[in-house]
Enzyme design. Structure first.
Site, mmCIF file in Angstrom:
data_model
loop_
_atom_site.group_PDB
_atom_site.id
_atom_site.type_symbol
_atom_site.label_atom_id
_atom_site.label_comp_id
_atom_site.label_asym_id
_atom_site.label_seq_id
_atom_site.Cartn_x
_atom_site.Cartn_y
_atom_site.Cartn_z
ATOM 1 N N GLU A 259 -0.902 1.174 -4.467
ATOM 2 C CA GLU A 259 -2.062 0.416 -3.978
ATOM 3 C C GLU A 259 -1.542 -0.417 -2.835
ATOM 4 O O GLU A 259 -0.817 -1.392 -3.057
ATOM 5 C CB GLU A 259 -2.608 -0.493 -5.091
ATOM 6 C CG GLU A 259 -3.169 0.229 -6.287
ATOM 7 C CD GLU A 259 -4.497 0.914 -5.998
ATOM 8 O OE1 GLU A 259 -5.029 0.727 -4.887
ATOM 9 O OE2 GLU A 259 -4.982 1.633 -6.876
ATOM 10 N N CYS A 298 -6.565 -7.762 -0.899
ATOM 11 C CA CYS A 298 -6.385 -6.423 -0.325
ATOM 12 C C CYS A 298 -7.737 -5.830 0.061
ATOM 13 O O CYS A 298 -7.811 -4.930 0.881
ATOM 14 C CB CYS A 298 -5.696 -5.528 -1.342
ATOM 15 S SG CYS A 298 -6.520 -5.525 -2.936
HETATM 16 P P1 NAP Z 1 5.092 -6.889 -0.715
HETATM 17 O O1 NAP Z 1 5.937 -7.805 0.064
HETATM 18 O O2 NAP Z 1 5.070 -5.473 -0.332
HETATM 19 O O3 NAP Z 1 5.586 -7.046 -2.219
HETATM 20 C C1 NAP Z 1 4.949 -6.357 -3.268
HETATM 21 C C2 NAP Z 1 5.857 -6.307 -4.468
HETATM 22 O O4 NAP Z 1 6.973 -5.471 -4.185
HETATM 23 C C3 NAP Z 1 6.442 -7.652 -4.861
HETATM 24 O O5 NAP Z 1 6.471 -7.729 -6.257
HETATM 25 C C4 NAP Z 1 7.841 -7.592 -4.305
HETATM 26 O O6 NAP Z 1 8.727 -8.418 -4.986
HETATM 27 C C5 NAP Z 1 8.152 -6.147 -4.551
HETATM 28 N N1 NAP Z 1 9.268 -5.632 -3.798
HETATM 29 C C6 NAP Z 1 9.587 -5.862 -2.504
HETATM 30 N N2 NAP Z 1 10.688 -5.164 -2.175
HETATM 31 C C7 NAP Z 1 11.065 -4.496 -3.280
HETATM 32 C C8 NAP Z 1 12.138 -3.616 -3.582
HETATM 33 N N3 NAP Z 1 13.038 -3.273 -2.667
HETATM 34 N N4 NAP Z 1 12.224 -3.119 -4.837
HETATM 35 C C9 NAP Z 1 11.324 -3.449 -5.786
HETATM 36 N N5 NAP Z 1 10.297 -4.279 -5.540
HETATM 37 C C10 NAP Z 1 10.159 -4.791 -4.317
HETATM 38 O O7 NAP Z 1 3.588 -7.377 -0.780
HETATM 39 P P2 NAP Z 1 3.053 -8.850 -1.051
HETATM 40 O O8 NAP Z 1 3.413 -9.692 0.148
HETATM 41 O O9 NAP Z 1 3.421 -9.346 -2.399
HETATM 42 O O10 NAP Z 1 1.489 -8.604 -1.095
HETATM 43 C C11 NAP Z 1 0.694 -8.550 0.039
HETATM 44 C C12 NAP Z 1 0.357 -7.124 0.387
HETATM 45 O O11 NAP Z 1 -0.123 -6.428 -0.742
HETATM 46 C C13 NAP Z 1 -0.749 -7.035 1.404
HETATM 47 O O12 NAP Z 1 -0.383 -6.106 2.378
HETATM 48 C C14 NAP Z 1 -1.956 -6.546 0.601
HETATM 49 O O13 NAP Z 1 -2.883 -5.806 1.339
HETATM 50 C C15 NAP Z 1 -1.316 -5.726 -0.444
HETATM 51 N N6 NAP Z 1 -2.147 -5.684 -1.655
HETATM 52 C C16 NAP Z 1 -2.721 -4.510 -2.003
HETATM 53 C C17 NAP Z 1 -3.518 -4.450 -3.141
HETATM 54 C C18 NAP Z 1 -4.192 -3.177 -3.566
HETATM 55 O O14 NAP Z 1 -4.703 -3.142 -4.684
HETATM 56 N N7 NAP Z 1 -4.222 -2.146 -2.769
HETATM 57 C C19 NAP Z 1 -3.696 -5.589 -3.918
HETATM 58 C C20 NAP Z 1 -3.089 -6.763 -3.534
HETATM 59 C C21 NAP Z 1 -2.301 -6.794 -2.397
HETATM 60 P P3 NAP Z 1 9.239 -9.801 -4.357
HETATM 61 O O15 NAP Z 1 8.051 -10.645 -4.180
HETATM 62 O O16 NAP Z 1 10.159 -10.317 -5.383
HETATM 63 O O17 NAP Z 1 9.890 -9.454 -3.056
#
Ligand code: NAP
Length: 674
Positions: A259, A298
């Site tokens: 997602e 999102c």
């Molecule tokens: P993100 O930076 O991509 O992080 C998402 C998750 O991935 C976090 O739990 C992060 O952990 C983890 N992560 C990052 N690098 C990783 C790795 N190498 N290995 C394992 N896990 C890793 O996204 P975010 O800033 O939290 O959220 C914002 C984004 O999410 C926006 O772009 C939004 O559009 C999208 N979003 C999409 C949906 C949907 O349902 N489609 C819903 C909500 C948000 P850490 O925080 O510990 O780095």
């Protein structure tokens, strides 16, 4: 607020991360430290093994209904302690109203899956998928698709913007499917997830190993994933790409649900000129989606498309509404919009605004550099951009400012609007504000393949609308392409993502034994008492009543025809019936057969069967002619509990003629005393 040390939950024990892994998490309101978090030193391989060897078997011993009841208890536990969560929610930058979506929306998702599970899934371990497929003439060899629980672990990686709902919308279908989970919240708001997780553990209803929590990086967990595991990821496209291309994911065919981010559009219909209700509804929705959770959703509207001739009016109306949004400390009563999650996120949003502006858009409302809210906080004014040439401004369709930002742009005609909407290369949700059924049809047919969810809003449904930005547990959430290609929730559909579909080929009897469900042609057992005299709990799958037979006469047909007014030729006109390619002469009405069937199997006195609530899958297979006789076999096919004090029994009704040919078959649903 005291700085909390967040704990991981591994192998049913609370464990701190080692000191070198700890990072400080700042408050969105003033940058002061809220928590320390880290997962260094965890045995990730051991956690995965524990989930597979302890959590999985324990969950799989429970039926769908047992697990559904467990979800209800978890949802109620969250609701009972929601005030603790609301208190922690403020430091994420959210107002109480924002927190409601996350906290009570999350608990509501558990309750919704619980109720769906009890209503739509069997009180069993195997889920049948579709009907029996006959594979031989005699009926002795058949095929049945079945779903069984995956025997691995679900790794849930969540985004920061929904610390509670994000965890629960994944846990609900996972646990209902009988699969244990390792939850990894985004670090930025992990203090709220950790407490919500603790509330569930303290509810005391989860079997050992069912859930584990990682408050930090996932270490080498991915190296230990297997074919039975599933990764369900929510976050940015960049992180998804990194994780999805991990060699183990490809090598082991590990299921990966993504997602990702999404440049969702909202479209003002060509008919919705200023002054129409649809115009006002559109403007209101765009502003709501820009400002709820400071635009960190999102599903937020990033692109607002309007007919070129109305763009000035749209811009002015949005700008006017935005001036009324009070940005500030989310704890203050008058605040309409709180902060972004942290200063880093705010700076990222400003960069994205600059990228869109550099590509040809201009800021028409809000100042990204204005100083708002308490010192040290991550506040930002809502910013509206305008791209007059939307086909030239690629960044407006490609760059996601994950904050209170939207771009208005014009379209020429409906076809242009469809193409611009689809230019987002796949989105989670699209809304169209129109009162024109033609525009709605053309738009949905032109755009549905690019969007996971679509709302068509007009003056008749706006009051009841659940809103552009709200994913619902009963509807699928996810979208193609840029949005990740994943699909979550959607009621029972979401449960199936955590199960394996297998086509089983055998005899009906074997399939009945394997699935523990009644299969036509499988074993039936007559019990010494009429099944209508049994409470639901006293009935077993396969319990059968075989009725006496009754002969149907021409007088019965005549009587029924004149009594009901159904004088269709096939029942009343011998010549015409004979001349038809279907009948050999006048036939008994199908509805008369159903009525006589009820007359044969019903036990009349008040008792545990309270009401007939419907028939499903009715098929008339062999015509019944005057002088033929009919008899019924009524068999318990499935049982499920309803919310409240009653249950539903699904009966297989099979009607045979004097030659044991099946005349009709259907499922009868009755409401019963459990
Ligand atoms: P993100 O930076 O991509 O992080 C998402 C998750 O991935 C976090 O739990 C992060 O952990 C983890 N992560 C990052 N690098 C990783 C790795 N190498 N290995 C394992 N896990 C890793 O996204 P975010 O800033 O939290 O959220 C914002 C984004 O999410 C926006 O772009 C939004 O559009 C999208 N979003 C999409 C949906 C949907 O349902 N489609 C819903 C909500 C948000 P850490 O925080 O510990 O780095």
């Amino acid at each position: 607020m005291k700085t909390a040390q967040l704990l991981n939950y591994a192998r049913d024990r609370w464990l701190p991360g080692d000191a070198v892994s700890l990072v400080e998490l700042p408050s969105a309101i003033d940058g002061s430290p809220v928590a320390l978090t880290g997962s260094g030193g965890l045995d990730f391989a051991g956690m995965a093994t524990y989930a597979r060897e302890v959590g999985g078997p324990a969950l799989r011993r429970m039926t769908f209904h047992d697990r559904a009841r467990m979800l209800k208890a978890l949802g109620l536990a969250i609701l009972a302690r929601k005030e603790e969560l609301y208190e922690l929610n403020y430091a994420t930058g959210c107002t109480r109203k924002d927190g409601w979506i996350d906290i009570e929306g999350g608990a509501g998702t558990l309750l919704s899956f619980s109720s769906k599970g009890r209503r739509e899934l069997p009180d069993a371990h195997v889920l049948l998928d579709g009907q029996l497929e006959p594979l031989s003439k005699s009926g002795a060899f058949v095929g049945q698709h079945v779903f069984t629980s995956l025997q691995g672990v679900a790794v849930h990686i969540n985004a920061y913007n929904f610390p509670v709902w994000g965890m629960l919308e994944k846990l609900a279908p996972t646990l209902l499917a009988g699969v244990p989970a390792i939850v990894k919240p985004a670090s930025a708001t992990a203090w709220l997830t950790e407490v919500a997780f603790r509330v569930m553990i303290e509810a005391g209803v989860l079997p050992p190993g069912a859930v584990q929590l990682v408050v930090g990086g996932v270490g080498d967990l991915f190296d230990h994933l297997t074919l039975q595991d599933i990764v369900s990821f929510t976050g940015s496209a960049a992180t998804a790409l990194k994780l999805q291309t991990h060699p183990v994911i490809a090598r082991e065919s590990v299921r990966f649900v993504a997602e990702r981010d999404s440049l969702n559009a909202s479209v003002l219909g060509p008919d919705a000129a200023p002054g129409t209700p649809e115009f006002d509804l559109f403007v209101r929705e765009v502003v709501t989606e820009m400002t709820v959770k400071a635009g960190q959703k999102c599903t937020a509207i990033r692109r607002a498309l309007a007919p070129a001739e109305h763009l000035d009016a749209v811009e002015a109306a949005i700008r006017d509404r935005l001036t009324k949004i009070i940005v500030g400390d989310p704890r203050e009563k008058g605040t309409r919009m709180g902060a972004l999650v942290n200063v880093g996120q705010r700076e990222d949003v400003k960069k994205r605004i600059a990228e869109i502006a550099a590509a040809g858009a201009r800021v028409v409302a809000g100042d990204p550099e204005a100083s708002v809210g308490p010192d040290g906080g991550a506040f930002l004014q809502p910013v509206l951009l305008r791209a007059d040439d939307p086909w030239a401004c690629a960044a407006a369709h490609d760059v996601e400012p994950f904050g209170p930002v939207s771009t208005v742009m014009p379209y020429r005609d409906l076809d242009d609007a469809v193409k611009l909407a689809n230019r987002g290369r796949g989105s989670l949700v699209l809304s169209l504000f129109t009162h024109s059924p033609e525009a709605a049809r053309d738009f949905v047919l032109g755009a549905a393949a690019f969007h996971g969810r679509m709302l068509v809003i007009d003056r008749t449904n706006a009051q009841d609308s659940t809103g552009h930005g709200s994913p619902l547990p009963v509807l699928t959430h996810g979208g193609p392409g840029r949005a990740g290609g994943g699909e979550e929730m959607g009621g029972v559909r979401g449960v199936m993502h955590y199960m394996q579909r297998t086509a089983v080929q055998s005899s009906p009897g074997m399939i009945a034994a394997i699935t523990d469900q009644y299969i036509p042609g499988g074993p039936k057992h007559e019990i010494g008492v009429h099944p209508f005299r049994c409470r639901m709990s006293e009935l077993s799958i396969g319990d059968t009543l075989k009725t006496a037979s009754r002969t149907v006469t021409l007088e019965d047909i005549e009587h029924f025809a004149h009594f009901t007014g159904d004088t269709f030729y096939a029942h009343m006109d011998e010549e015409a019936a004979k001349a038809s390619p279907v009948f050999e002469g006048r036939v008994v009405h199908g509805y008369l057969i159903l009525s006589f069937a009820a007359g044969l199997f019903v036990d009349p006195d008040p008792g545990p069967v309270l009401a007939n609530t419907g028939l499903e899958s009715l098929r008339f297979l062999t015509p019944l002619y005057p002088g033929d006789s009919m008899r019924v076999e009524l068999t318990v096919r499935a049982k499920s509990l309803k919310s409240g004090d009653t249950g539903v029994v699904r009966w297989a009704v099979e009607i045979f003629n004097q030659n044991d040919e099946m005349v009709a078959t259907y499922d009868l649903l009755t409401e019963n005393v459990p």
